[in-house]
Design an enzyme around this catalytic site. Structure first.
Site, PDB file in Angstrom:
ATOM      1  CB  CYS A  36     -17.416  -3.579   2.980  1.00 55.61           C
ATOM      2  SG  CYS A  36     -18.083  -3.568   4.649  1.00 55.61           S
ATOM      3  CB  CYS A  63     -18.155   1.020   4.744  1.00 54.35           C
ATOM      4  SG  CYS A  63     -16.698   0.023   4.384  1.00 54.35           S
ATOM      5  CB  CYS A 118     -14.457  -4.115   6.302  1.00 57.48           C
ATOM      6  SG  CYS A 118     -14.413  -2.535   5.447  1.00 57.48           S
ATOM      7  CB  CYS A 159     -17.014  -0.112   8.392  1.00 54.43           C
ATOM      8  SG  CYS A 159     -17.373  -1.773   7.816  1.00 54.43           S
ATOM      9  CB  CYS A 190     -13.567 -18.933   4.864  1.00 58.67           C
ATOM     10  SG  CYS A 190     -15.097 -19.834   5.053  1.00 58.67           S
TER      11      CYS A 190
HETATM   12 ZN   LIG Z   1     -16.681  -1.994   5.614  1.00 57.05          ZN
END
Ligand SMILES: [Zn+2]
Length: 170
Positions: free
Chosen positions: A82, A85, A131, A134, A154
């Site tokens: 990510c 984070c 995610c 976060c 996607c």
């Molecule tokens: Zn994240």
């Protein structure tokens, strides 16, 4: 008057509940365990930390234009984490060329690291992928992917950060 009494009762119950939840380790955990490690920042903090593109996608649910992201045609071996984070999200082993212009994967590194939720914006019903650490917006998942899952995650390049696999480097 009755209404006031009811409200007072309701709030005292609510406060008692919050209190007991915050207090005891012996109490039942109401939330999934992995939400305790959540990364929480203010909008201002995210804006300062992220690039403009990453901020638009992760925090404002934006979508980058097809074929403009840095990873749609990228073939490095490693892990996509990510961009907000650092949570590991997708492995290059599950990346495939969907022809859509967005990085596409048939499964996340582990189901725990992503949250999937129904998104009814723009008059469509899609499954949004976030995610789990976060709550940043990553993209959507569709059921027209390749085997073995039949899924197509996607994902916006701007939401990802590629980390090269150290082992396969030699
Ligand atoms: Zn994240």
């Amino acid at each position: 008057m009755k209404m006031n009494l009811f409200l007072a009762l309701f709030f005292s119950l609510f406060i008692t509940y919050q209190h007991s939840y915050a207090q005891g380790k012996d109490k039942e955990v109401l939330l999934p365990a992995d939400t305790t490690n959540k990364v929480r920042k203010s909008d201002k903090e995210w804006k300062a930390q992220l690039t403009a593109n990453a901020y638009q996608v992760l925090r404002k649910h934006g979508t980058e234009r097809a074929f403009t992201g840095k990873y749609h045609d990228f073939k490095g071996k490693g892990t996509y984490v990510c961009a907000g984070c650092g949570n590991p999200l997708f492995s290059s082993k599950t990346k495939f060329d969907s022809g859509t212009g967005w990085p596409s994967f048939y499964q996340p590194v582990t189901k725990k690291n992503v949250t999937e939720l129904v998104d009814k914006s723009y008059g469509m019903e899609r499954v949004e992928v976030q995610c789990s650490k976060c709550d940043g917006h990553l993209g959507h998942v569709f059921e027209d992917g390749p085997e073995p899952t039949g899924l197509r995650y996607c994902i916006n390049s701007a939401a990802l950060q590629f980390q090269e696999d150290q082992v396969s480097k030699k």
